[in-house]
Design a protein around this motif. Structure first.
Motif, PDB file in Angstrom:
ATOM      1  N   TYR A 115      -0.354  -2.726 -10.171  1.00 10.81           N
ATOM      2  CA  TYR A 115       1.028  -3.104 -10.426  1.00 10.81           C
ATOM      3  C   TYR A 115       1.902  -1.866 -10.578  1.00 10.81           C
ATOM      4  CZ  TYR A 115      -1.066  -7.662 -11.392  1.00 10.81           C
ATOM      5  OH  TYR A 115      -1.766  -8.838 -11.282  1.00 10.81           O
ATOM      6  N   LEU A 116       3.152  -2.016 -10.190  1.00  7.54           N
ATOM      7  CA  LEU A 116       4.137  -0.946 -10.298  1.00  7.54           C
ATOM      8  C   LEU A 116       4.964  -1.142 -11.563  1.00  7.54           C
ATOM      9  CD1 LEU A 116       5.368  -1.054  -6.598  1.00  7.54           C
ATOM     10  CD2 LEU A 116       3.982   0.775  -7.610  1.00  7.54           C
ATOM     11  N   GLY A 117       4.963  -0.149 -12.441  1.00  7.41           N
ATOM     12  CA  GLY A 117       5.762  -0.240 -13.650  1.00  7.41           C
ATOM     13  C   GLY A 117       7.109   0.449 -13.477  1.00  7.41           C
ATOM     14  N   VAL A 118       7.963   0.311 -14.476  1.00  3.07           N
ATOM     15  CA  VAL A 118       9.255   1.000 -14.479  1.00  3.07           C
ATOM     16  C   VAL A 118       9.081   2.276 -15.299  1.00  3.07           C
ATOM     17  CG1 VAL A 118      11.693   0.882 -15.084  1.00  3.07           C
ATOM     18  CG2 VAL A 118      10.489  -1.184 -14.347  1.00  3.07           C
ATOM     19  N   PRO A 119       9.198   3.454 -14.681  1.00  2.00           N
ATOM     20  CA  PRO A 119       8.994   4.713 -15.410  1.00  2.00           C
ATOM     21  C   PRO A 119      10.138   5.001 -16.370  1.00  2.00           C
ATOM     22  CG  PRO A 119       9.788   5.168 -13.208  1.00  2.00           C
ATOM     23  CD  PRO A 119       9.566   3.685 -13.268  1.00  2.00           C
ATOM     24  N   GLU A 120       9.887   5.887 -17.322  1.00  2.00           N
ATOM     25  CA  GLU A 120      10.923   6.263 -18.280  1.00  2.00           C
ATOM     26  C   GLU A 120      12.048   7.037 -17.609  1.00  2.00           C
ATOM     27  OE1 GLU A 120       9.273   8.303 -21.586  1.00  2.00           O
ATOM     28  OE2 GLU A 120       8.041   6.610 -22.255  1.00  2.00           O
ATOM     29  N   TRP A 136       0.830  -1.216   0.000  1.00  6.00           N
ATOM     30  CA  TRP A 136       0.000   0.000   0.000  1.00  6.00           C
ATOM     31  C   TRP A 136       0.860   1.260   0.000  1.00  6.00           C
ATOM     32  CZ3 TRP A 136      -5.215   0.325  -0.587  1.00  6.00           C
ATOM     33  CH2 TRP A 136      -5.969  -0.840  -0.412  1.00  6.00           C
ATOM     34  N   ALA A 137       1.846   1.288   0.877  1.00  3.48           N
ATOM     35  CA  ALA A 137       2.639   2.503   1.065  1.00  3.48           C
ATOM     36  C   ALA A 137       3.419   2.880  -0.190  1.00  3.48           C
ATOM     37  CB  ALA A 137       3.595   2.324   2.241  1.00  3.48           C
ATOM     38  N   LEU A 138       3.781   1.893  -1.015  1.00  2.00           N
ATOM     39  CA  LEU A 138       4.571   2.176  -2.204  1.00  2.00           C
ATOM     40  C   LEU A 138       3.753   2.832  -3.309  1.00  2.00           C
ATOM     41  CD1 LEU A 138       6.829  -0.991  -2.363  1.00  2.00           C
ATOM     42  CD2 LEU A 138       7.478   1.324  -1.677  1.00  2.00           C
ATOM     43  N   PHE A 139       2.431   2.829  -3.177  1.00  3.35           N
ATOM     44  CA  PHE A 139       1.582   3.513  -4.160  1.00  3.35           C
ATOM     45  C   PHE A 139       1.345   4.971  -3.773  1.00  3.35           C
ATOM     46  CE2 PHE A 139       0.720  -0.885  -5.223  1.00  3.35           C
ATOM     47  CZ  PHE A 139       0.695  -0.847  -6.607  1.00  3.35           C
ATOM     48  N   VAL A 140       2.049   5.423  -2.731  1.00  3.82           N
ATOM     49  CA  VAL A 140       2.020   6.821  -2.312  1.00  3.82           C
ATOM     50  C   VAL A 140       3.321   7.471  -2.762  1.00  3.82           C
ATOM     51  CG1 VAL A 140       1.964   8.402  -0.333  1.00  3.82           C
ATOM     52  CG2 VAL A 140       0.580   6.300  -0.315  1.00  3.82           C
ATOM     53  N   LYS A 141       3.246   8.718  -3.208  1.00  9.15           N
ATOM     54  CA  LYS A 141       4.450   9.454  -3.613  1.00  9.15           C
ATOM     55  C   LYS A 141       4.820  10.431  -2.509  1.00  9.15           C
ATOM     56  CE  LYS A 141       6.556  11.953  -7.470  1.00  9.15           C
ATOM     57  NZ  LYS A 141       6.359  12.466  -8.845  1.00  9.15           N
ATOM     58  N   THR A 142       5.960  10.200  -1.870  1.00 15.41           N
ATOM     59  CA  THR A 142       6.403  11.068  -0.786  1.00 15.41           C
ATOM     60  C   THR A 142       6.703  12.464  -1.314  1.00 15.41           C
ATOM     61  OG1 THR A 142       7.373   9.190   0.404  1.00 15.41           O
ATOM     62  CG2 THR A 142       8.117  11.392   1.021  1.00 15.41           C
ATOM     63  N   ASP A 143       6.097  13.457  -0.683  1.00 14.47           N
ATOM     64  CA  ASP A 143       6.322  14.853  -1.054  1.00 14.47           C
ATOM     65  C   ASP A 143       7.542  15.366  -0.291  1.00 14.47           C
ATOM     66  OD1 ASP A 143       6.265  17.502  -1.689  1.00 14.47           O
ATOM     67  OD2 ASP A 143       4.295  17.932  -0.799  1.00 14.47           O
ATOM     68  N   LEU A 144       8.643  15.547  -0.989  1.00 13.91           N
ATOM     69  CA  LEU A 144       9.881  15.966  -0.336  1.00 13.91           C
ATOM     70  C   LEU A 144       9.860  17.437   0.076  1.00 13.91           C
ATOM     71  CD1 LEU A 144      12.570  14.087  -2.455  1.00 13.91           C
ATOM     72  CD2 LEU A 144      11.286  13.316  -0.459  1.00 13.91           C
ATOM     73  N   ALA A 145       8.875  18.187  -0.412  1.00 11.94           N
ATOM     74  CA  ALA A 145       8.760  19.589  -0.017  1.00 11.94           C
ATOM     75  C   ALA A 145       8.001  19.727   1.304  1.00 11.94           C
ATOM     76  CB  ALA A 145       8.041  20.387  -1.102  1.00 11.94           C
ATOM     77  N   HIS A 146       7.337  18.657   1.702  1.00  8.58           N
ATOM     78  CA  HIS A 146       6.562  18.684   2.947  1.00  8.58           C
ATOM     79  C   HIS A 146       7.428  18.234   4.113  1.00  8.58           C
ATOM     80  CE1 HIS A 146       3.413  18.023   5.882  1.00  8.58           C
ATOM     81  NE2 HIS A 146       3.745  16.751   5.981  1.00  8.58           N
ATOM     82  N   GLU A 147       7.394  18.980   5.207  1.00  7.87           N
ATOM     83  CA  GLU A 147       8.163  18.634   6.396  1.00  7.87           C
ATOM     84  C   GLU A 147       7.271  17.859   7.365  1.00  7.87           C
ATOM     85  OE1 GLU A 147      11.136  17.920   8.816  1.00  7.87           O
ATOM     86  OE2 GLU A 147      11.398  19.048   6.958  1.00  7.87           O
ATOM     87  N   PRO A 148       7.541  16.570   7.550  1.00 11.01           N
ATOM     88  CA  PRO A 148       6.718  15.779   8.471  1.00 11.01           C
ATOM     89  C   PRO A 148       6.856  16.279   9.906  1.00 11.01           C
ATOM     90  CG  PRO A 148       8.098  14.372   7.079  1.00 11.01           C
ATOM     91  CD  PRO A 148       8.604  15.776   6.930  1.00 11.01           C
ATOM     92  N   GLY A 149       5.834  16.089  10.686  1.00  8.00           N
ATOM     93  CA  GLY A 149       5.895  16.447  12.092  1.00  8.00           C
ATOM     94  C   GLY A 149       6.410  15.287  12.923  1.00  8.00           C
ATOM     95  N   PHE A 150       6.571  15.516  14.212  1.00  2.34           N
ATOM     96  CA  PHE A 150       6.958  14.429  15.110  1.00  2.34           C
ATOM     97  C   PHE A 150       5.849  13.378  15.119  1.00  2.34           C
ATOM     98  CE2 PHE A 150       9.310  18.023  17.176  1.00  2.34           C
ATOM     99  CZ  PHE A 150      10.578  17.564  16.871  1.00  2.34           C
ATOM    100  N   ASP A 151       6.258  12.123  15.227  1.00  2.00           N
ATOM    101  CA  ASP A 151       5.315  10.999  15.279  1.00  2.00           C
ATOM    102  C   ASP A 151       4.457  10.901  14.023  1.00  2.00           C
ATOM    103  OD1 ASP A 151       5.985   9.951  17.862  1.00  2.00           O
ATOM    104  OD2 ASP A 151       4.983  11.680  18.745  1.00  2.00           O
ATOM    105  N   ASP A 152       4.878  11.553  12.937  1.00  2.00           N
ATOM    106  CA  ASP A 152       4.148  11.462  11.669  1.00  2.00           C
ATOM    107  C   ASP A 152       4.302  10.042  11.129  1.00  2.00           C
ATOM    108  OD1 ASP A 152       3.121  11.674   9.097  1.00  2.00           O
ATOM    109  OD2 ASP A 152       3.841  13.721   8.833  1.00  2.00           O
TER     110      ASP A 152
END
Length: 359
Positions: free
Chosen positions: A223-228, A186-202
């Motif tokens: 399914y997860l594909g290989v992007p260009e 499940w978690a791998l289908f989420v795209k982590t936003d590197l501009a967002h600063e997570p809080g404590f215990d996030d």
């Protein structure tokens, strides 16, 4: 007169010896060797101090040596249980050498290996501070995002002509950071936003929206594909697959390792679980959908617990893990130990399918 001459010569030789020793002390490689000696002798504070001085920007050295010194610094501080100082030192190195992809990769590695908890005292987070003065907090996701930021900087500065092993280590580290604290598909289908600063215990991305493997709107497995390109990745899973593809393209043992890691991951998601079912003789003719008729599964089929329930599915070629494992087991370029391991893993899967002849 003769004695005076010998005295002067002796003093001169002594001064030359001292100057030579001082020159060696200024040499980064000698500093590193001395720090290692001190750490091995249990003089962790002295070793750390030498490394801290050596990492100053005015000290010239190769990128690879700088990485060794940073690693030695963290090792010494770890022995002192000085995790907050190690945290600060790693961040300082990443800031000072922001265009050095080797240092950034090492900084990410060191950060991910540190304790992911601490206390907030007077509004300031203190890593692994056990003195009981403040509020305990977790920084799992904060560390992961910071590591990914450094690795993104490193990727943009990665030298295509760098030694193969070093490039492989970078892509390996990126894959590990993307998967860090992600125990499910499940978690791998989420795209982590590197501009967002997570809080404590996030714990964003930690929890599964439901049980079972994720499905699309039609109830079929996602399914997860290989992007260009890395930038074209739709989620962290595609970022991870791009990293594995880059590792595989390096050739040799890295090609084998990339294939093994992908096969292991897919098998973890789609390997057959018996769910307490009996053998094929107990289910013959009772299951029109073939869900419990495990002995009839083809090599590219499986029965998987989806978010919508158990289902028999035909896997795409790059997800057919039994075929992926067989290709590795039959590849003479793979070590005998790894080939044997692939045969063993295949036998276990066939046993779970009640396919005893194949096992």
């Amino acid at each position: 007169m003769t004695r005076m001459i010998w005295l002067v010569l002796g003093m001169g030789l002594g001064m030359m010896t001292v100057m030579h020793a001082q020159d060696r002390a200024k040499d980064p490689r000698s500093r590193f060797a001395r720090a290692v000696e001190l750490r091995q002798a249990g003089n962790f504070r002295e070793a750390a101090d030498i490394c801290l001085r050596a990492l100053k920007p005015e000290v010239e050295m190769t990128s690879s040596l700088r990485v060794e010194i940073l690693r030695e610094l963290v090792n010494s501080l770890q022995r002192l249980d000085a995790w907050q100082e190690a945290d600060e030192a790693v961040r300082k190195a990443a800031e000072t050498y922001a265009e050095d992809w080797r240092v950034l990769t090492e900084a990410a590695s060191r950060l991910m290996s540190m304790p992911d908890h601490g206390q907030v005292v007077d509004g300031e987070f203190r890593r692994a501070d056990n003195r009981g003065r403040g509020q305990w907090e977790s920084v799992e996701e904060k560390d992961r995002v910071q590591a990914l930021r450094w690795l993104e900087q490193a990727r943009l500065n990665l030298e295509n002509d760098a030694p193969v092993d070093e490039r492989a280590q970078f892509w390996t580290m990126l894959k590990q950071a993307l998967e860090m604290n992600r125990g499910s598909a499940w978690a791998l289908f989420v795209k982590t936003d590197l501009a967002h600063e997570p809080g404590f215990d996030d714990e964003e991305g930690y929890d599964e929206p439901g049980s079972g493997y994720p499905v699309d709107d039609e109830g079929e497995p996602r399914y997860l594909g290989v992007p260009e390109s890395y930038e074209a990745s739709a989620n962290d899973g595609e970022r991870m697959r791009f990293a594995l593809a880059q590792m595989e393209a390096l050739g040799g043992r890295w090609t084998v390792e990339a294939k093994e890691r992908w096969a292991d991951m897919v098998a973890r998601w789609f390997g057959v679980r018996r769910h307490g079912w009996g053998g094929p003789w107990e289910n013959e003719g009772k299951d029109a959908a073939g869900v419990t008729a495990l002995h009839t599964l083809a090599g590219d089929e499986t029965v998987v617990q989806l978010a919508t329930g158990l289902k028999r599915v035909k896997l795409p070629a790059d997800y057919a893990f039994l075929k992926l494992r067989r290709a590795l087991a039959e590849d003479e370029r793979v070590s005998d130990a790894d080939r044997s391991n692939q045969w063993s893993l295949m036998a276990n899967e066939f046993t779970n399918r009640w396919q005893m002849v194949q096992a």
